[in-house]
Scaffold this motif. Sequence first.
Motif, mmCIF file in Angstrom:
data_model
loop_
_atom_site.group_PDB
_atom_site.id
_atom_site.type_symbol
_atom_site.label_atom_id
_atom_site.label_comp_id
_atom_site.label_asym_id
_atom_site.label_seq_id
_atom_site.Cartn_x
_atom_site.Cartn_y
_atom_site.Cartn_z
ATOM 1 N N ARG A 1 0.838 -1.200 0.000
ATOM 2 C CA ARG A 1 0.000 0.000 0.000
ATOM 3 C C ARG A 1 0.877 1.255 0.000
ATOM 4 N N ARG B 1 7.484 -6.406 -6.487
ATOM 5 C CA ARG B 1 7.504 -7.597 -5.613
ATOM 6 C C ARG B 1 8.936 -7.955 -5.227
ATOM 7 N N ARG C 1 -10.898 -8.671 -5.138
ATOM 8 C CA ARG C 1 -9.504 -8.730 -4.667
ATOM 9 C C ARG C 1 -9.019 -10.168 -4.530
HETATM 10 O O1 DC Z 1 -3.362 -7.110 3.456
HETATM 11 P P1 DC Z 1 -3.854 -5.894 2.638
HETATM 12 O O2 DC Z 1 -5.277 -5.992 2.237
HETATM 13 O O3 DC Z 1 -3.498 -4.609 3.272
HETATM 14 O O4 DC Z 1 -2.978 -5.987 1.276
HETATM 15 C C1 DC Z 1 -3.139 -5.069 0.241
HETATM 16 C C2 DC Z 1 -2.809 -5.717 -1.089
HETATM 17 O O5 DC Z 1 -1.398 -5.942 -1.196
HETATM 18 C C3 DC Z 1 -3.453 -7.067 -1.346
HETATM 19 O O6 DC Z 1 -4.679 -6.945 -2.017
HETATM 20 C C4 DC Z 1 -2.470 -7.787 -2.197
HETATM 21 C C5 DC Z 1 -1.145 -7.135 -1.912
HETATM 22 N N1 DC Z 1 -0.227 -7.967 -1.139
HETATM 23 C C6 DC Z 1 0.575 -8.825 -1.848
HETATM 24 O O7 DC Z 1 0.440 -8.912 -3.057
HETATM 25 N N2 DC Z 1 1.503 -9.566 -1.189
HETATM 26 C C7 DC Z 1 1.652 -9.492 0.135
HETATM 27 N N3 DC Z 1 2.591 -10.209 0.750
HETATM 28 C C8 DC Z 1 0.804 -8.622 0.874
HETATM 29 C C9 DC Z 1 -0.139 -7.885 0.206
#
Ligand code: DC
Length: 228
Positions: free
Chosen positions: A43, A112, A183
């Motif tokens: 985020r 990532r 999502r």
């Molecule tokens: O846990 P959250 O809803 O705050 O995460 C936001 C977004 O970040 C989630 O929709 C996918 C991404 N995310 C990710 O791809 N890999 C992670 N390790 C954590 C979150």
Amino acid sequence: MKQNENKIVVAIDGPAGAGKTTVSKLVAKKLGFVHVDTGAMYRAVTYKLLNSDISLDDIEAIKKTLETLDIDFKLEDDELKVLVDKKDVSKEIRSEYVSANVNFVAAIPEVRQKLRELQRLIGMKYNCVMEGRDITTAVFPETKFKFYLDAPVEERALRRYNELVEKGDKVTFEEVKSAIIRRDELDRTRGINPLRIDENAIVINTFGLTQQQVADKIVEYVKSMSNI
Ligand code: DC
């Protein structure tokens, strides 16, 4: 890079609204570990990109931004604050604008890779409870402590809906549920490190359990498998 033998990473994955954040905080507190919310890191990057004049298609500009990325965490009154360029953006990163774009940013391989590096550095340095979508499968696949929290979509949507209403947001249950379904789909079908259940993860269905009960189960397991 191998995990430092002396440090313990409790990895917790699962879909949105399964209760990961509250549970992870409780587990971290009980064990005296650091809580790392990797969703907040995705985020924070999304917030930074949306607040610059970089287009989300401009990979070269995104790579440049990542080189000087300054994200940090600060614990204040038991709350984890997220700092981007030293500014507290904990509230801003939870906005609808960021939520609507975070899946797109989280699907960019360079993002990532960068966040995975940062997450690995944290896990090498501190005993921690790290929550996200790919911690058990891609960030710390070697940890002995892997959990996957799940709950039926109705339950997850209800939990999110109550949180938002409490914050004063004007949303309907149906809107929250559709956003969760969307999502889930994006998280599970992402080309790189999608959300999936690791073969060695302990799956906990949180439906009907309090978050304290879920946390207690995890703490009990970690204690039984280590000498802490
Ligand atoms: O846990 P959250 O809803 O705050 O995460 C936001 C977004 O970040 C989630 O929709 C996918 C991404 N995310 C990710 O791809 N890999 C992670 N390790 C954590 C979150």
